[in-house]
Design a protein around this motif. Structure first.
Motif, PDB file in Angstrom:
ATOM      1  N   ASN A 151       0.875  -1.307   0.121  1.00  0.00           N
ATOM      2  CA  ASN A 151       0.114  -0.121  -0.218  1.00  0.00           C
ATOM      3  C   ASN A 151       0.892   1.030   0.029  1.00  0.00           C
ATOM      4  N   ASP A 175      -1.052   7.551   0.051  1.00  0.00           N
ATOM      5  CA  ASP A 175      -2.636   7.381  -0.339  1.00  0.00           C
ATOM      6  C   ASP A 175      -3.175   6.143   0.276  1.00  0.00           C
ATOM      7  N   GLY A 176      -2.587   5.128   0.715  1.00  0.00           N
ATOM      8  CA  GLY A 176      -3.014   3.864   0.947  1.00  0.00           C
ATOM      9  C   GLY A 176      -3.548   2.882  -0.259  1.00  0.00           C
ATOM     10  N   ASP A 177      -3.277   3.460  -1.545  1.00  0.00           N
ATOM     11  CA  ASP A 177      -3.645   2.731  -2.748  1.00  0.00           C
ATOM     12  C   ASP A 177      -2.787   1.505  -2.805  1.00  0.00           C
ATOM     13  N   VAL A 178      -3.187   0.616  -3.130  1.00  0.00           N
ATOM     14  CA  VAL A 178      -2.467  -0.652  -3.418  1.00  0.00           C
ATOM     15  C   VAL A 178      -1.805  -0.390  -4.676  1.00  0.00           C
ATOM     16  N   ARG A 202      -8.692 -13.465  -0.897  1.00  0.00           N
ATOM     17  CA  ARG A 202      -8.635 -12.206  -0.307  1.00  0.00           C
ATOM     18  C   ARG A 202      -7.828 -10.735  -1.194  1.00  0.00           C
ATOM     19  N   LYS A 212      -8.596  -7.383  -2.718  1.00  0.00           N
ATOM     20  CA  LYS A 212      -7.576  -6.117  -2.397  1.00  0.00           C
ATOM     21  C   LYS A 212      -7.192  -5.474  -3.556  1.00  0.00           C
ATOM     22  N   GLN A 232      -6.473  -0.736   6.165  1.00  0.00           N
ATOM     23  CA  GLN A 232      -7.232  -1.788   5.389  1.00  0.00           C
ATOM     24  C   GLN A 232      -6.843  -2.323   4.216  1.00  0.00           C
ATOM     25  N   LEU A 233      -7.686  -3.114   3.537  1.00  0.00           N
ATOM     26  CA  LEU A 233      -7.267  -3.505   2.219  1.00  0.00           C
ATOM     27  C   LEU A 233      -6.688  -2.553   1.141  1.00  0.00           C
ATOM     28  N   HIS A 234      -7.818  -1.747   0.702  1.00  0.00           N
ATOM     29  CA  HIS A 234      -7.587  -0.875  -0.256  1.00  0.00           C
ATOM     30  C   HIS A 234      -7.307   0.609   0.079  1.00  0.00           C
ATOM     31  N   ALA A 235      -7.256   0.944   1.406  1.00  0.00           N
ATOM     32  CA  ALA A 235      -6.543   2.474   1.699  1.00  0.00           C
ATOM     33  C   ALA A 235      -6.630   2.346   3.087  1.00  0.00           C
ATOM     34  N   TYR A 248     -13.691  -4.628   2.569  1.00  0.00           N
ATOM     35  CA  TYR A 248     -12.844  -3.523   2.985  1.00  0.00           C
ATOM     36  C   TYR A 248     -11.668  -4.022   4.004  1.00  0.00           C
ATOM     37  N   ALA A 308      -8.884  -5.514   6.416  1.00  0.00           N
ATOM     38  CA  ALA A 308      -7.633  -6.665   6.251  1.00  0.00           C
ATOM     39  C   ALA A 308      -7.631  -7.578   7.111  1.00  0.00           C
TER      40      ALA A 308
END
Lengths: 113, 561
Positions: free
Chosen positions: A17, A21-24, A86, A90, B48-51, B421, B423
């Protein structure tokens, strides 16, 4: 958190991440990218270990968080798809909100998770 | 409702400034992630997963319309135009960027809000009955007690490094709507049976998650003035003796279970006996100041029933149904407490768009003294609505898609964010809730079935309270697939109980049919006026188990053969 030492399943890609931004994001030939299609695929142990090295260095530098290797299957068009659901979520985004996450930006992810 | 004084204001502003500095140092590399993580968690920032996810404390679920509008603004400016109300009576934003979070915290501080202690091994947001101060059946408004606990527990130096997180809930009524026995400490305001004095009954060692337990009675009656001294004694026993070697055994419920409630009580009482309660109690002037904030609003004198409401109900069947399900008896004649459902059929439980938040804020200003509550059922409450005005309120809610007449019914499902959402999740929760909601979406069907609480969690941490659902659903992973365990007979009220497993895990696609079969058993066996939960208590689990297992898919039968 540094990934625990475990058996590497192949082929594999490296995701994380983005710190700000936290973006993957995915490790590519040119550094980190938000597009999974660009992800560098490790097909043998040596390549996977190089990805682990990249992960360790990136975590130490602090540009990304939660970097770890993910085992994938390669679609016919070469796109890496995580074997575990998962990581499929994600990468794609919330299954209940196709308008959010990467699935909104990248057509090749839609309906995949 | 409570308003920050100068101290609160300065404290929160200082905390935001500290966090702004910590984020800057994380970004410039002077803090590592390992150093930064506990700091961000103490300020409600999760990855979390995406952000990132930001969890905002809404103490005892009480919000002003001004605060709700600010949440709407934050959702629009810094997130994706929506937020998620949780079983902790909090609000979570799912898409904030780390660089923006200090600015978000400043906007929150502008309206007397923050994210302090919404994560970490500390005393978390104190929750309360969402009908507090409105319910006809309450001994006393529990919120002054909850506010006192909030102030006492915020940054309490002795309890800032507990073995694990710690959750306290308070109710002022005999009917428990705050799930107090599913908390580390549950507090009930009671009247002493002999003297009539108002005090507290306390439960300890409740909690869901990996090892679900129902809270046990630790003190039958505690004078009000002794509350903080008693809580200090209890927390001290836990802080010293709670396990720190294994996070799965670190909650107070495990300590209570391992040494027994009698021994635990004896240790708390010994600690308590050594303290001077008066020295620990809040200054009576401060208690009075807090209580004054919760004085009832300026109700007008009205007859017990509203003729206008009766006429409105007679004219409109949909409105009549909504009044039947979504209003609750108020202590003040001529008023009602209203549940604004965040459970549209097929929707995401607990989600509200910024526009919907603004609509509710406007309606609260027009009809409920500018006050809103968040319930642990993931709905919003307008606590003080004149019965004469219910139709006008309902009309406004209909326009915003917020008038689902399903409070307490089968589509009023609690669901954690799950693997869409979170994790930590092992499976998705929301699509399961949506599928059940669509299956049972018909208004007539829901009414026929009556009160039935389905609660869904996407992992064993049980944020969706599945253990105490009349029907509980837990999402796990089995052989690389999402798999769902179904439990029956849970209860979150004063009849608190942990549900029992009905059988092996089933696939997501099988869940609606399985629920259908459980409902069929109930409808076939129920007595007149008997709710689903009452029928389960009377009949036991076996007939439902038989129904649940009645038509397992063929491949499962083959696999078992």
């Amino acid at each position: 958190m540094a990934p625990a030492k475990q058996k590497i399943l192949l082929p594999a890609i490296l995701l994380a991440n983005d710190l700000l931004d936290g973006d993957v994001v995915f490790w590519t030939e040119q550094g980190w990218s938000i597009d999974p299609a660009q992800a560098l695929v490790a097909r043998d142990v040596a390549a996977a270990e190089r990805l682990q090295q990249v992960a360790a260095e990136a975590l130490a530098r602090g540009a990304v968080v939660d970097a770890y290797l993910v085992d994938v299957a390669l679609r016919e068009d070469g796109l890496p798809v995580p074997n575990h659901f998962r990581e499929r979520f994600k990468i794609a985004g919330p299954s209940i909100r196709p308008d959010l996450g990467k699935q909104a930006a990248f057509a090749h992810l839609r309906g995949r998770a | 409702m409570y308003r920050y004084d100068q101290f609160d204001e300065a404290f929160v502003r200082e905390r935001v400034a500290q966090f702004r500095g910590q984020v800057a140092r994380r970004i410039d590399g002077s803090l590592t992630e390992d150093e930064f993580k506990p700091l961000r968690l103490k300020n409600g920032v999760y990855l979390q997963l995406h952000a990132y996810m930001l969890r905002i404390a809404i103490p005892y679920g009480t919000l002003s319309s001004v605060q709700l509008r600010q949440l709407a603004l934050i959702g629009e400016r810094y997130d994706r135009g929506y937020g998620h109300f949780t079983t902790r009576q909090n609000l979570q934003f799912n898409w904030p960027k780390l660089r923006d979070i200090p600015d978000i915290l400043d906007l929150l501080a502008d309206v007397g809000m923050h994210c302090i202690q919404t994560s970490g091994n500390c005393i978390r947001n104190t929750t309360a009955d969402h009908f507090a101060g409105a319910a006809a059946d309450e001994v006393e408004d529990p919120r002054p007690t909850a506010e006192l606990i909030r102030q006492w527990s915020t940054m309490h130096p002795e309890f800032d490094y507990l073995p694990r997180k710690f959750k306290i809930a308070v109710t002022g009524a005999a009917r428990d709507r705050a799930a107090i026995r599913a908390h580390d400490i549950g507090i009930q305001v009671v009247r002493h049976p002999v003297s009539g004095e108002v005090g507290y009954r306390l439960f300890v060692g409740g909690g869901l998650g990996r090892t679900p337990m129902i809270g046990k009675l630790v003190r039958d009656f505690l004078p009000k003035a002794h509350l903080l001294a008693y809580l200090q004694s209890l927390m001290r026993v836990y802080n010293l003796e709670g396990r720190r070697d294994n996070k799965y055994k670190a909650r107070v419920k495990i300590l209570v279970h391992e040494i027994g409630i009698e021994e635990f009580r004896a240790r708390v009482e010994a600690e308590f006996a050594a303290l001077d309660p008066a020295a620990i109690a809040a200054d009576p002037e401060e208690v009075a100041r807090i209580e004054a904030y919760f004085a009832p609003p300026a109700f007008v004198s009205l007859p017990e029933t509203s003729q206008r409401l009766a006429a409105d109900r007679a004219r409109n069947a949909a409105f009549d149904r909504w009044v039947e399900t979504n209003t609750f008896p108020h202590r003040q004649p001529g008023y009602a407490a209203v549940t604004v459902s965040l459970k549209p059929v097929g929707g995401v439980p607990g989600d509200a768009t910024s526009d919907q938040m603004r609509t509710v804020a406007d309606l609260a200003d027009a009809h409920s003294f500018g006050e809103i509550r968040v319930s642990h059922h993931q709905n919003l409450i307008l606590p003080h609505v004149r019965q004469d005005e219910l139709h006008a309120l309902w009309t406004g809610l209909v326009a915003a898609g917020l008038a689902e007449a399903n409070a307490g019914l089968i589509t009023d499902i609690i669901a954690c964010p799950g693997l869409d959402y979170c994790a930590l999740a092992t499976a998705r929760s929301i699509p399961i809730a949506q599928a059940i909601s669509r299956r049972f979406g018909s208004a007539d069907r829901q009414r026929e079935i009556g009160e039935l609480g389905i609660k869904i969690s996407g992992c064993i941490n049980a944020c969706g309270h599945h253990h105490v659902g009349h029907i509980g659903i837990l999402g796990l992973e089995k052989s690389g697939q999402e798999s769902y365990q179904v439990t029956l007979g849970g209860d979150a009220t004063e009849n608190a109980a942990i549900g029992q497993l009905l059988g092996p895990g089933i696939t997501a696609a099988e869940v609606p049919d399985a629920i259908e079969r459980l409902v069929a058993v109930y409808l076939a066996h129920r007595h007149d006026g008997e709710t689903f939960a009452e029928a389960v208590r009377r009949l036991g689990i076996e007939p439902f188990k038989a129904g649940f297992l009645a038509s397992q898919p063929a491949e499962a039968a083959h696999a078992a053969a």
